[in-house]
Design a protein around this motif. Structure first.
Motif, PDB file in Angstrom:
ATOM      1  N   GLN A  91       3.786   1.464  -1.359  1.00  0.00           N
ATOM      2  CA  GLN A  91       4.325   1.541  -2.716  1.00  0.00           C
ATOM      3  C   GLN A  91       3.287   2.109  -3.678  1.00  0.00           C
ATOM      4  O   GLN A  91       3.617   2.896  -4.568  1.00  0.00           O
ATOM      5  CB  GLN A  91       4.788   0.161  -3.184  1.00  0.00           C
ATOM      6  N   THR A  92       2.041   1.730  -3.491  1.00  0.00           N
ATOM      7  CA  THR A  92       0.955   2.259  -4.321  1.00  0.00           C
ATOM      8  C   THR A  92       0.845   3.768  -4.144  1.00  0.00           C
ATOM      9  O   THR A  92       0.696   4.505  -5.121  1.00  0.00           O
ATOM     10  CB  THR A  92      -0.377   1.579  -3.961  1.00  0.00           C
ATOM     11  N   MET A 105       0.810  -1.193   0.000  1.00  0.00           N
ATOM     12  CA  MET A 105       0.000   0.000   0.000  1.00  0.00           C
ATOM     13  C   MET A 105       0.853   1.256   0.000  1.00  0.00           C
ATOM     14  O   MET A 105       0.495   2.234  -0.635  1.00  0.00           O
ATOM     15  CB  MET A 105      -0.983  -0.026   1.158  1.00  0.00           C
ATOM     16  N   GLN A 109       3.765   5.459  -5.899  1.00  0.00           N
ATOM     17  CA  GLN A 109       3.568   5.483  -7.346  1.00  0.00           C
ATOM     18  C   GLN A 109       2.551   6.547  -7.739  1.00  0.00           C
ATOM     19  O   GLN A 109       2.718   7.240  -8.747  1.00  0.00           O
ATOM     20  CB  GLN A 109       3.134   4.110  -7.852  1.00  0.00           C
TER      21      GLN A 109
END
Length: 73
Positions: free
Chosen positions: A3-4, A1, A7
């Motif tokens: 990393q999301t 999460m 991004q």
């Protein structure tokens, strides 16, 4: 999460939504006492309002710079 969220910041998506989604996801883990020390710090900073809504998201982007091994996803 995390990393999301990182991004999404790189794609310059709407910062308040990224922050809200991240807080929601981290809250679920916090309730289960499943946050890593790094994720716990991020969650507490979000909860305290340490990150300000801006068009760049630079405040929270610094959190993600160079981080790895955080809990959750």
């Amino acid at each position: 999460m995390l990393q999301t969220a990182a991004q999404a910041l790189l794609k310059k998506q709407y910062f308040p939504k990224i922050l809200n989604d991240l807080q929601s996801d981290l809250t679920l883990l916090a309730i289960k006492s499943a946050l890593s020390p790094t994720a716990k710090k991020i969650y507490l900073d979000i909860f305290k309002g340490s990150y300000h809504y801006s068009t760049t998201g630079s405040g929270i982007a610094m959190v993600f710079a160079g981080m790895s091994g955080f809990g959750g996803n």
